[in-house]
Design an enzyme around this catalytic site. Structure first.
Site: not given
Ligand code: EPZ
Length: 420
Positions: A22-23, A118, A123-127, A307, A329, A399
């Site tokens: 999926k990912n 969620c 789940r911020p998007i600042d990065l 996960d 995480i 999902r």
């Molecule tokens: C991906 O989510 C996966 N989803 C998640 O899988 C998975 O748990 C996660 O990576 C970690 O491996 C998809 O690939 C669609 P991240 P993503 O950005 O990209 C922080 C599942 O079960 N962060 O690596 O959203 C955030 O708060 C799902 O299939 C920032 O601070 O994960 C979190 O603590 C659940 N700023 C950490 O990084 C940002 O801009 C990990 O987030 C982005 C993230």
């Protein structure tokens, strides 16, 4: 509404074929926007999240056909338009945000509602935004909508404060057609990043180092249409490995490669599970062994995957002794603890750690899935619980897993989905 009913006590046996990841498929579908040619994804998992992102691309003008029998998705983005996707769609699935990089690269501007958090975290998007800004994008956020603008993205050196999977993917996709070279440091190393880079390189991109913490992207003028088979879903594979361990069974996984599952395989072997790679894509798992408690800390790949946290917690809840799981995480990924404790588990939360005292027996009861992996963990616990476990809110599970109940039934488990 539908619920999943699990009757405990059956051993598992036989083979299960693992679906594509999926990912991996979600960012691959998003990056099809980068070309006007047609993209064909083979062995595509027919998951709800895949439907949602296809719905999103269709709302942007992409022409998508899904052949469920063949497991094929064909995407023609020649007529995609620069329009703001519906906020409801974006909030329904955070991964919708992955269209931002490709849309910015294609049109030089894009507006999308902030995806929001969620159950498992804010789940911020600042990065994501920091990376696109470094490529030259002007960013404004107002009324819950973020707008990014830049006529021509320019390569740059970017250091991610945290190896975010989504941010790495958005920046990598946007950089493929930027002017010049982008060096992304402290990048996420997950196998799905490597798979996305392989897909983009097949389209004509020039990406080097994906799967390591430094990814170099040389901008190219255009990308072409390709056919592609995504990597297997290492989290689905891990879920079935753990099911074999908790039921003390021996099963075979097809379309699964140990190489991409090292952190989980290492931990299961530490517990005593016997895991053998038969061929390149076939793994034999023997859980009919005495299991030992272990301590786990979730970390970015190649650390233990978050996960898999809830699923291995269900397993450890039945292993004599004390185990500790620390979730680093996501800030709120222990909601399954109270559901597992309803089944007789003895798990205590202390800050970011869960202290697990193994118990002899679990009892089936009504429980709720709180995220897609937590739902899988409850089914796993139900496989060995006395009596029947009824899992509610199974839309979470759908999902991330295709026909999970059918796959478990084919392995000999009593797992059924019923309308109630
Ligand atoms: C991906 O989510 C996966 N989803 C998640 O899988 C998975 O748990 C996660 O990576 C970690 O491996 C998809 O690939 C669609 P991240 P993503 O950005 O990209 C922080 C599942 O079960 N962060 O690596 O959203 C955030 O708060 C799902 O299939 C920032 O601070 O994960 C979190 O603590 C659940 N700023 C950490 O990084 C940002 O801009 C990990 O987030 C982005 C993230």
């Amino acid at each position: 509404m539908e619920k999943i009913f699990v009757s405990g006590g059956n051993k598992l046996k036989g083979k299960v074929r693992i679906d594509s990841a999926k990912n991996s498929v979600l960012p691959i579908i998003a990056s099809s926007i980068l070309t006007s040619d047609t993209i064909i994804i083979k062995n595509a998992p027919m998951l709800n999240d895949v439907q949602v992102i296809c719905e999103l691309l269709k709302s942007l003008g992409c022409n998508i056909s899904i052949n469920k029998i063949k497991g094929e998705i064909s995407i023609d983005s020649s007529k995609v338009q620069e329009i703001e996707p519906s906020g409801e769609l974006v909030r329904r699935m955070r991964a919708s945000f992955l269209v931002m990089g490709p849309m910015l690269a294609r049109f030089g501007k894009f507006k999308i509602s902030l995806p929001g958090g969620c159950n498992i975290g804010t789940r911020p998007i600042d990065l994501h935004l920091k990376g696109l800004k470094a490529l030259g994008a002007e960013i404004s956020t107002e009324g819950g909508v973020v707008e990014v603008r830049c006529n021509k993205l320019k390569g740059n050196k970017i250091y991610l404060d945290f190896p975010s999977v989504g941010a790495t993917e958005n920046i990598m996709m946007a950089s493929t057609t930027a002017k010049g070279v982008t060096v992304l440091e402290n990048a996420a190393e997950e196998p799905e990043i490597e798979d996305l880079a392989n897909f983009l390189n097949k389209m004509g991109a020039k990406i080097y180092g994906a799967g390591t913490d430094t990814i170099i992207i040389e901008g190219v003028d255009r990308l072409k249409g390709v056919e592609y088979i995504p990597i297997f879903d290492r989290i689905e594979a891990g879920t079935f490995m753990i099911a074999a361990a908790i039921t003390k069974s021996k099963i075979t996984l097809e379309n699964a490669r140990e190489y991409y599952m090292k952190p989980l395989v290492a931990k299961l072997r530490e517990m005593g599970v016997e895991i053998t790679s038969i061929e390149d894509n076939v793994i034999e798992v023997n859980g009919n062994v005495q299991l030992k408690p272990v301590d786990i800390k979730t970390l970015p790949h190649p650390g233990f995957p978050t996960d898999m946290q809830s699923q291995i917690m269900a397993l450890l809840a039945t292993v004599k002794g004390t185990s500790v799981i620390t979730e680093t995480i996501f800030e709120n990924r222990f909601m399954h603890v109270s559901e597992l404790n309803r089944m007789g588990c003895k798990i205590k939360i202390e800050g970011r750690s869960a202290i697990i005292e193994g118990v002899e027996e679990l009892s089936g009861c009504e429980v709720k899935a709180t995220d897609l992996r937590a739902g899988a963990a409850l089914i796993i616990a139900g496989l060995v619980a006395k009596g029947e476990t009824i899992v509610d809110d199974i839309y979470h599970i759908d999902r991330g897993y295709v026909n999970i109940e059918e796959k478990f039934r084919n392995l000999g488990a009593k797992v059924y989905r019923r309308e109630v």
